[in-house]
Design an enzyme around this catalytic site. Structure first.
Site, mmCIF file in Angstrom:
data_model
loop_
_atom_site.group_PDB
_atom_site.id
_atom_site.type_symbol
_atom_site.label_atom_id
_atom_site.label_comp_id
_atom_site.label_asym_id
_atom_site.label_seq_id
_atom_site.Cartn_x
_atom_site.Cartn_y
_atom_site.Cartn_z
ATOM 1 N N HIS A 2 -3.453 -1.124 5.395
ATOM 2 C CA HIS A 2 -3.660 -1.551 4.009
ATOM 3 C C HIS A 2 -2.325 -1.928 3.377
ATOM 4 C CE1 HIS A 2 -2.505 2.673 3.563
ATOM 5 N NE2 HIS A 2 -2.033 2.322 2.373
ATOM 6 N N HIS B 16 3.935 -5.007 1.711
ATOM 7 C CA HIS B 16 4.178 -4.750 3.127
ATOM 8 C C HIS B 16 2.978 -4.011 3.719
ATOM 9 C CE1 HIS B 16 5.347 -0.960 1.240
ATOM 10 N NE2 HIS B 16 5.039 -0.392 2.402
#
Length: 154
Positions: free
Chosen positions: A10, A96
């Site tokens: 995620h 990220h």
């Protein structure tokens, strides 16, 4: 090095930290006001590590070629609605994808070989059609995530 399980991959738009049940309900109420269109992200290369590449604890991919502006916009919206609750965002938002956690580097040459192998890899595209408020419980075997709320993007 322990890879993150595919179902746990995620991008964290905001880390709130530990808060009371009452505040969780307040966050849900506020997040319910978010309206945003779905979009596509394309992740390609950009391997890095926290706290740094020489002393890694977390390995991440940050090369988001498409959709980075949308992720920034969503982060800003979430901060607008919830910025006064939970942990402060001191470092600024950098989209990220955490791909591995590192306890220690036993073989530095092998580690750097893996980093170089993936630094320009095309990880593909993904349609972002929802965002989730997640609960994270840290265990010795890794975090256990559960969804507290899902916001569908139009």
């Amino acid at each position: 090095m322990k890879p993150v399980e595919p179902e746990n991959l995620h991008i964290t738009l905001r880390f709130i930290g530990e808060i009371s049940r009452e505040l969780v309900e307040e966050v849900k109420k506020r997040l319910d006001a978010i309206k945003y269109s779905q979009f596509t992200i394309h992740v390609r290369g950009g391997i890095g590590a926290f706290p740094n590449i020489d002393r890694p604890r977390v390995i991440w991919v940050g090369g988001i070629e498409e959709g980075a502006r949308d992720l920034m916009n969503l982060h800003e919206l979430i901060m607008k609605f919830t910025g006064d609750i939970g942990e402060r965002d001191e470092k600024g938002f950098v989209p990220h994808l955490t791909i591995a956690r590192v306890k220690y580097v036993r073989n530095r040459d092998r580690y750097m070989e893996v980093v170089r192998k993936y630094e320009n890899m095309d990880f593909g595209t993904q349609t972002v059609d929802s965002i989730k408020l997640k609960r994270s419980v840290l265990t010795p075997k890794g975090p256990i995530y559960s969804d507290l709320m899902t916001i569908k993007l139009s």
